[in-house]
Every structure is written in structure tokens, then in C-alpha cells.
Design a protein around this motif. Structure first.
Motif, PDB file in Angstrom:
ATOM      1  N   GLN A  84      -4.606  58.587 -20.918  1.00 21.52           N
ATOM      2  CA  GLN A  84      -5.252  59.568 -20.044  1.00 21.52           C
ATOM      3  C   GLN A  84      -6.208  58.873 -19.063  1.00 21.52           C
ATOM      4  OE1 GLN A  84      -3.256  62.004 -20.161  1.00 21.52           O
ATOM      5  NE2 GLN A  84      -4.745  63.638 -20.420  1.00 21.52           N
ATOM      6  N   ASP A  85      -6.927  57.852 -19.535  1.00 21.20           N
ATOM      7  CA  ASP A  85      -7.843  57.103 -18.659  1.00 21.20           C
ATOM      8  C   ASP A  85      -7.065  56.451 -17.521  1.00 21.20           C
ATOM      9  OD1 ASP A  85     -10.064  57.822 -20.122  1.00 21.20           O
ATOM     10  OD2 ASP A  85     -10.248  55.899 -21.189  1.00 21.20           O
ATOM     11  N   GLU A  86      -5.928  55.869 -17.836  1.00 22.47           N
ATOM     12  CA  GLU A  86      -5.098  55.243 -16.795  1.00 22.47           C
ATOM     13  C   GLU A  86      -4.630  56.289 -15.793  1.00 22.47           C
ATOM     14  OE1 GLU A  86      -4.150  52.015 -16.081  1.00 22.47           O
ATOM     15  OE2 GLU A  86      -5.748  51.559 -17.525  1.00 22.47           O
ATOM     16  N   ARG A  87      -4.216  57.423 -16.311  1.00 26.04           N
ATOM     17  CA  ARG A  87      -3.748  58.502 -15.439  1.00 26.04           C
ATOM     18  C   ARG A  87      -4.880  58.988 -14.515  1.00 26.04           C
ATOM     19  NH1 ARG A  87      -2.709  64.017 -17.675  1.00 26.04           N
ATOM     20  NH2 ARG A  87      -2.331  65.166 -15.785  1.00 26.04           N
ATOM     21  N   LEU A  88      -6.084  59.162 -15.070  1.00 27.93           N
ATOM     22  CA  LEU A  88      -7.231  59.602 -14.279  1.00 27.93           C
ATOM     23  C   LEU A  88      -7.606  58.576 -13.207  1.00 27.93           C
ATOM     24  CD1 LEU A  88      -9.553  61.250 -16.942  1.00 27.93           C
ATOM     25  CD2 LEU A  88      -8.350  62.382 -15.088  1.00 27.93           C
ATOM     26  N   LYS A  89      -7.528  57.290 -13.547  1.00 25.76           N
ATOM     27  CA  LYS A  89      -7.823  56.253 -12.548  1.00 25.76           C
ATOM     28  C   LYS A  89      -6.849  56.358 -11.372  1.00 25.76           C
ATOM     29  CE  LYS A  89      -9.955  52.870 -15.587  1.00 25.76           C
ATOM     30  NZ  LYS A  89      -9.807  51.587 -16.263  1.00 25.76           N
ATOM     31  N   GLY A  90      -5.583  56.581 -11.700  1.00 18.52           N
ATOM     32  CA  GLY A  90      -4.583  56.741 -10.645  1.00 18.52           C
ATOM     33  C   GLY A  90      -4.869  57.959  -9.785  1.00 18.52           C
ATOM     34  N   GLN A  91      -5.275  59.063 -10.426  1.00 22.85           N
ATOM     35  CA  GLN A  91      -5.586  60.284  -9.683  1.00 22.85           C
ATOM     36  C   GLN A  91      -6.841  60.095  -8.823  1.00 22.85           C
ATOM     37  OE1 GLN A  91      -5.815  63.290 -12.709  1.00 22.85           O
ATOM     38  NE2 GLN A  91      -3.587  63.600 -12.754  1.00 22.85           N
ATOM     39  N   GLU A  92      -7.847  59.397  -9.345  1.00 25.57           N
ATOM     40  CA  GLU A  92      -9.063  59.136  -8.573  1.00 25.57           C
ATOM     41  C   GLU A  92      -8.745  58.298  -7.332  1.00 25.57           C
ATOM     42  OE1 GLU A  92     -11.809  57.276 -11.285  1.00 25.57           O
ATOM     43  OE2 GLU A  92     -12.277  59.172 -12.304  1.00 25.57           O
TER      44      GLU A  92
END
Length: 126
Positions: A103-111
């Protein structure tokens, strides 16, 4: 022909002559005495493959192979139950940690995508 079974119907001995004596039954053709805790059956013939302690006998079923009774599983101690629960909880923590990292990786991509879009909207990307 006689067959001798124990109370569990397991074949103990075969013989041709057996007599009751004070201390049990005298198996004359084998020359020994066996106790009273047995059952004796007279049978016309005994199949060649039938062996003592390998086979059982009842008048209804005839000869059949002995099957070792299954022992019920022993109940688990409170410590064993707690150890199993602890192992399951540890696995859950590992699964949640893996999920959180994804989820952290996904959020970094979204940010990063939001930042790029913000720059484009603000006109700073040209």
C-alpha cells in the motif's frame, strides 16, 4: 477343526483337539493350556492364508483381516493451543506488514502522479 479367538475376536490359535481343564483349555495337539478369557468356534475348514493375530473370526462375518484400531488424537494442552494461536498471529502480522508495504508503494506512486498533475495544471510543466 477349532479356532480360538480372544474377546476382541482376534484369532489366537487353531487346533484339532481342545479340552476344558481346571485352569482353562488344554490345546491337546499343541500341548499347552490357554486361559478362560477366549472364545472357541468349531469350523469345517480354515483357509490357508489365515494366520493367528493377523486375522479375526466371528460366526457372522467369518474370517477377516485384523485392522488396528485408530487411537483418538490426544487433546491439546493449553500451552499447545497458545503456541498455535501465537503462530497464527505471527503469520497475520507478516501478512499485514506485506500488505502495508504494498500500500505504501501504491500511495507513493499516486502522490507522484498528483504532484505531476498539479504541476501541469499550474502551468509549470511546459
Amino acid at each position: 477343526m477349532y479356532i480360538i479367538t480372544n474377546k476382541a475376536k482376534r484369532l489366537v490359535e487353531t487346533c484339532t483337539i481342545i479340552e476344558e481343564v481346571d485352569s482353562g483349555f488344554y490345546v491337546k495337539d499343541k500341548n499347552y493350556i490357554i486361559g478362560f478369557d477366549i472364545d472357541i468356534y468349531e469350523v469345517p475348514t480354515i483357509p490357508e492364508d489365515v494366520q493367528p493375530y493377523i486375522h479375526c473370526y466371528t460366526p457372522d462375518k467369518g474370517f477377516y483381516p485384523y485392522v488396528e484400531p485408530e487411537t483418538p488424537p490426544k487433546p491439546k494442552t493449553p500451552i499447545e493451543l497458545l503456541q498455535e494461536e501465537n503462530a497464527m498471529l505471527q503469520m497475520s502480522v507478516i501478512e499485514l506488514s506485506t500488505y502495508t508495504a504494498l500500500q505504501d508503494e501504491r500511495l507513493k506512486g499516486q502522490e507522484q502522479a498528483i504532484l505531476e498533475l498539479s504541476m501541469l495544471v499550474a502551468g509549470g510543466g511546459a
